[in-house]
Design an enzyme around this catalytic site. Structure first.
Site, short mmCIF file in Angstrom:
data_model
loop_
_atom_site.label_atom_id
_atom_site.label_comp_id
_atom_site.label_asym_id
_atom_site.label_seq_id
_atom_site.Cartn_x
_atom_site.Cartn_y
_atom_site.Cartn_z
CB THR A 1 -1.18 -22.71 -23.04
OG1 THR A 1 -1.65 -22.93 -21.72
CG2 THR A 1 -1.92 -23.59 -23.99
CG HIS A 2 4.33 -19.99 -22.43
ND1 HIS A 2 4.46 -20.88 -23.45
CD2 HIS A 2 5.11 -18.94 -22.76
CE1 HIS A 2 5.30 -20.42 -24.35
NE2 HIS A 2 5.71 -19.24 -23.97
NE ARG A 3 3.63 -17.74 -27.63
CZ ARG A 3 4.89 -17.52 -27.37
NH1 ARG A 3 5.28 -16.39 -26.86
NH2 ARG A 3 5.79 -18.43 -27.63
#
Ligand code: UD1
Ligand code: UDP
Length: 358
Positions: A204-206
Site C-alpha cells: 500500500t502506498h496511495r
C-alpha cells in the site's frame, strides 16, 4: 523519427520497459528522460539494472516535494530538454506527476504526445492520479488504451476516435518477459522464511490511504486480524511513503512482516506464489490478474474494473472487518479467469503505430 521516453517512478520504469526494449530491437532513434521523481536505489536504479535498460540520457533529479512544486520542476526541466532534443513524439505512461508534466511540456511545444495506459478512470477527483490521467489524456495526440472499455471512456469524453488505439497494457509484456527470470529468485522464500502459497503479500502506498491516519490504521488492523485468523505470514514490502507515515503515526505493525521494497523479479516471484495479495497499487491489481492470483484491493474504487469483472479482484476499502470478509470471499472463488489486459505484444503494437503514424 525521434522518440522521447519519459519515466519518473517505479511503475513507469517497469511499464515502459517493453517499449524501450522494442525501440532497441527496431533500432529506433530514442532517448530516456528520467525526471527523478523516484530516486532511492530500490525505487529506481534497481529496475534499470535488473531489466537491463539503457541509462537515461537525462535525469532531472527533481526528487520529492509538494504536488505543485514537483510538477512545476518537472515541467521546467522537461521543456528545456525537449527544446534541445526536438523529438517527434514524447511517450508518457500512467498517471503520476511526471506523466502530467511531461505531457504538458510537450503539448505546449507542439510535440506529439503518446499516452500509454490512456482512458483509465476511478471517477474520484480527490486522487492526484485521477487529475493527472484526465488532463494527460486531453492533451495527448495518441491514446494507447489498454482495453475496449478504456477506449469507450475516452470516446465518451469527446476525444477523437482516430487518436485512440486499443493496444492492451504493457504490464502484460513486462510480466511475460520477466516471469522466467523471476523463477531464478527462489532464494527469496528462504530469505523471508516463507512457504509457497502459505503467505499473504501486501503493498500500500496511495496518498489517500497511508496519509490518512484512520484509513492506514484500518488496513493494519485488517492485516493483523488476517495473521491471527489464518496463522500465516503477512509480508509487506514498505513503499517509502508508507514507511514515513507508519513512523509519523507511531503505528504498531506487530505480526506483520515489514520488509524493504523489493526488486522486480523478487516481487514477481512473491506475487506469483502468494495465497492472496492485498494492495492499493494499480500495477499490482493488474499483475495478480495476469498471474492468476486472487487480489483484494484496499480502496473504495478502481480504475481497473476489468479485473473485478473477470473475478480476480475485489474492492474492500480500509475497514478491518471488510478486509477480512473480502479475503474469505476471494479464497472461496474459482481462480480461473481470462486475462483481459492484453496478450504481451503491447510494446510492439505501440512502436508499430508510432512508425506508421509519424
Ligand atoms: C507516486 C505517484 C503514484 C504512484 C507511485 C508509484 C504521483 C502524484 N504519485 O507516489 O501515482 O502510484 O509514485 O510508486 O505522482 N520517497 C523516497 N524515495 C523515492 C521516492 C519517494 O523515499 O525514491 C518518499 C519521499 O518521502 C516522498 C514520498 O516517498 O515524499 C512520496 O513520493 P512521491 O513521488 O511524491 O509519491 P509516491 O507516493 O511515490
Ligand atoms: N513492485 C516491485 N517491488 C515492490 C513492490 C512493487 O517491483 O516491492 C512493482 C510491482 O510488481 C508493479 C509496480 O511495482 O509492477 C507497481 O508500482 P507501485 O505499486 O509503486 O505503483 P502503481 O502501480 O500503484 O502506480
Amino acid at each position: 523519427m525521434k522518440i522521447s521516453v519519459i519515466v519518473g517512478t517505479r511503475p513507469e520504469i517497469i511499464k515502459m520497459s517493453p517499449i524501450i526494449r522494442e525501440c532497441e530491437r527496431a533500432q529506433l532513434e530514442y532517448f530516456i528522460l528520467h525526471t527523478g521523481q523516484h530516486y532511492s536505489y530500490n525505487m529506481d536504479r534497481v529496475f534499470f539494472e535488473q531489466l537491463e535498460l539503457p541509462k537515461p540520457r537525462y535525469n532531472l533529479d527533481v526528487g520529492s516535494g509538494a504536488h505543485a512544486e514537483q510538477t512545476g520542476k518537472i515541467l521546467m526541466g522537461v521543456e528545456k530538454i525537449l527544446v534541445k532534443e526536438k523529438p517527434d513524439v514524447v511517450l508518457v505512461e500512467g498517471d503520476t506527476n511526471t506523466v502530467l508534466a511531461g505531457a504538458l511540456a510537450a503539448a505546449k511545444l507542439h510535440i506529439a504526445v503518446g499516452h500509454v495506459e490512456a482512458g483509465l478512470r476511478s471517477y474520484d477527483r480527490s486522487m492526484p492520479e485521477e487529475i493527472n490521467r484526465v488532463l494527460t489524456d486531453h492533451c495527448s495526440d495518441l491514446l494507447f488504451a489498454p482495453t475496449e472499455a478504456s477506449k469507450d471512456i475516452l470516446l465518451h469524453e469527446g476525444l477523437p476516435e482516430k487518436n485512440i488505439f486499443v493496444t492492451g497494457n504493457t504490464i502484460v509484456d513486462a510480466v511475460f518477459q520477466n516471469m522466467k527470470l523471476a523463477a531464478k529468485k527462489e532464494h527469496i522464500f528462504e530469505e523471508i522464511k516463507l512457504k509457497k502459497s502459505a503467505y499473504f503479500l501486501v503493498t500500500t502506498h496511495r496518498q489517500e490511504n497511508v496519509d490518512d491516519h484512520d484509513r492506514f490504521s484500518g488496513i493494519l488492523q485488517g492485516l493483523q486480524q488476517l495473521r491471527k485468523d489464518y496463522n500465516l505470514p503477512v509480508v509487506y514490502p514498505l513503499h517509502p511513503r508508507a514507511r514515513k507515515k507508519l513512523e509519523e503515526f507511531h503505528f504498531d505493525a506487530e505480526g506483520i512482516t515489514l520488509i524493504e521494497p523489493l526488486d522486480y523479479l523478487s516481487f514477481l516471484q512473491l506475487e506469483r506464489h502468494a495465497k492472496l495479495v492485498l494492495t492499493d497499487s494499480g500495477g499490482v491489481q493488474e499483475e495478480t490478474c495476469i498471474l492468476g492470483v486472487p487480489c483484494v484491493t484496499l480502496r473504495d474504487n478502481t480504475e481497473r474494473p476489468e479485473t473485478v469483472d473477470v473475478g480476480s479482484n475485489v474492492l474492500a476499502g480500509t475497514n478491518p472487518r471488510n478486509i477480512v470478509n473480502a479475503v474469505v470471499r476471494m479464497n472461496r472463488r474459482n481462480k480461473k479467469w481470462e486475462n483481459p489486459l492484453g496478450d504481451g505484444t503491447t510494446g510492439a503494437k505501440i512502436v508499430q503505430i508510432l512508425r506508421e503514424d509519424l
